[in-house]
Design a protein around this motif. Structure first.
Motif, PDB file in Angstrom:
ATOM      1  N   LEU A  27       0.835  -1.201   0.000  1.00 27.80           N
ATOM      2  CA  LEU A  27       0.000   0.000   0.000  1.00 27.80           C
ATOM      3  C   LEU A  27       0.871   1.254   0.000  1.00 27.80           C
ATOM      4  O   LEU A  27       0.669   2.160  -0.811  1.00 27.80           O
ATOM      5  N   GLY A  28       1.853   1.302   0.895  1.00 28.53           N
ATOM      6  CA  GLY A  28       2.741   2.463   0.979  1.00 28.53           C
ATOM      7  C   GLY A  28       3.575   2.655  -0.271  1.00 28.53           C
ATOM      8  O   GLY A  28       3.682   3.772  -0.791  1.00 28.53           O
ATOM      9  N   HIS A  32      -0.346   4.900  -1.841  1.00 29.18           N
ATOM     10  CA  HIS A  32      -1.706   4.976  -1.323  1.00 29.18           C
ATOM     11  C   HIS A  32      -1.719   5.511   0.112  1.00 29.18           C
ATOM     12  O   HIS A  32      -0.695   5.562   0.783  1.00 29.18           O
ATOM     13  N   THR A  33      -2.905   5.889   0.557  1.00 31.40           N
ATOM     14  CA  THR A  33      -3.118   6.375   1.916  1.00 31.40           C
ATOM     15  C   THR A  33      -3.877   5.326   2.711  1.00 31.40           C
ATOM     16  O   THR A  33      -4.902   4.817   2.247  1.00 31.40           O
ATOM     17  N   LEU A  34      -3.380   5.026   3.904  1.00 29.53           N
ATOM     18  CA  LEU A  34      -4.073   4.153   4.834  1.00 29.53           C
ATOM     19  C   LEU A  34      -5.076   4.992   5.620  1.00 29.53           C
ATOM     20  O   LEU A  34      -4.714   5.971   6.259  1.00 29.53           O
ATOM     21  N   ALA A  48       0.118   0.412  10.231  1.00 31.23           N
ATOM     22  CA  ALA A  48       0.488   1.828  10.111  1.00 31.23           C
ATOM     23  C   ALA A  48       1.999   1.981   9.959  1.00 31.23           C
ATOM     24  O   ALA A  48       2.463   2.782   9.129  1.00 31.23           O
ATOM     25  N   ASP A  49       2.771   1.226  10.727  1.00 27.83           N
ATOM     26  CA  ASP A  49       4.237   1.269  10.598  1.00 27.83           C
ATOM     27  C   ASP A  49       4.669   0.872   9.191  1.00 27.83           C
ATOM     28  O   ASP A  49       5.526   1.521   8.586  1.00 27.83           O
ATOM     29  N   GLY A  50       4.081  -0.203   8.676  1.00 27.25           N
ATOM     30  CA  GLY A  50       4.454  -0.675   7.341  1.00 27.25           C
ATOM     31  C   GLY A  50       4.145   0.332   6.249  1.00 27.25           C
ATOM     32  O   GLY A  50       4.949   0.555   5.338  1.00 27.25           O
ATOM     33  N   ALA A  54       7.025   2.586   4.127  1.00 24.00           N
ATOM     34  CA  ALA A  54       7.063   2.414   2.673  1.00 24.00           C
ATOM     35  C   ALA A  54       6.650   3.689   1.938  1.00 24.00           C
ATOM     36  O   ALA A  54       6.511   3.680   0.715  1.00 24.00           O
ATOM     37  N   GLY A  55       6.433   4.780   2.673  1.00 20.17           N
ATOM     38  CA  GLY A  55       6.182   6.063   2.028  1.00 20.17           C
ATOM     39  C   GLY A  55       4.731   6.462   1.883  1.00 20.17           C
ATOM     40  O   GLY A  55       4.433   7.460   1.233  1.00 20.17           O
TER      41      GLY A  55
END
Length: 179
Positions: A27-28, A32-34, A48-50, A54-55
């Motif tokens: 996702l990162g 994309h946005t979580l 959230a950390d992942g 990953a940006g």
């Protein structure tokens, strides 16, 4: 794409955290946005950390009685009055939904989004990431509902049960026309 992820805030075994982290990193890296429940504990923290590492961006929607567990340093954090407002806010801020492993709250969120979709009040793609067969029973129940006439739409029009993180994100990106 802004992707709502419903999932547990519990500390879980590696068999659940590894695929969740893999999904978060995809996702990162995809830019994309979580959009998630905002907690900085358990599986929510892992994801959230992942995404962050990953940006990707983090948009949290916490709830007043859990605000003490909200993640500091999210790009945006909203605090809802109650769980119903939280769910509505999560859905309003997202373009797609992914359900990871979780308990009763996650199941409530998953079934509500499918009920909204069934009635045409929600058209966003929905994926249930069936890590280690966690949702096999739910999938079987939904299949029975379809087979016995309880669903007005084919199950495949409501949700994709994905076995792997890469398939989940690929489906969402395809649904959104992202190549």
């Amino acid at each position: 794409m802004d992707i709502c992820v419903f999932l547990s805030a519990a500390d879980l075994d590696e068999r659940y955290t590894r695929p969740a982290r893999e999904f978060a990193e995809l996702l990162g890296r995809g830019g994309h946005t979580l959009v998630w429940g905002g907690s900085d504990t358990g599986l929510m923290k892992v994801v959230a950390d992942g995404v962050r590492e990953a940006g990707g961006r983090l948009v949290g929607v916490s709830v007043e009685f859990l605000s003490h567990k909200a993640r500091a340093g999210a790009d945006e954090m909203v605090v809802a009055r109650d769980l119903a407002e939280r769910k509505a806010e999560l859905l309003a801020r997202s373009e797609a939904v992914v359900v990871l492993v979780g308990g009763a709250g996650t199941l409530d969120e998953a079934t509500e989004i499918l009920e909204l979709k069934k009635h045409g009040h929600h058209t966003k793609p929905v994926v249930i990431l069936n890590t280690g067969g966690f949702y096999d029973g739910l999938k079987q129940q939904f299949q029975r509902m379809e087979d016995e006439g309880f669903l007005p739409l084919p199950l495949t029009d409501l949700v994709l049960f994905a076995e792997e993180p890469v398939g989940a994100l690929a489906y969402l990106e395809e649904s959104a026309g992202i190549e």
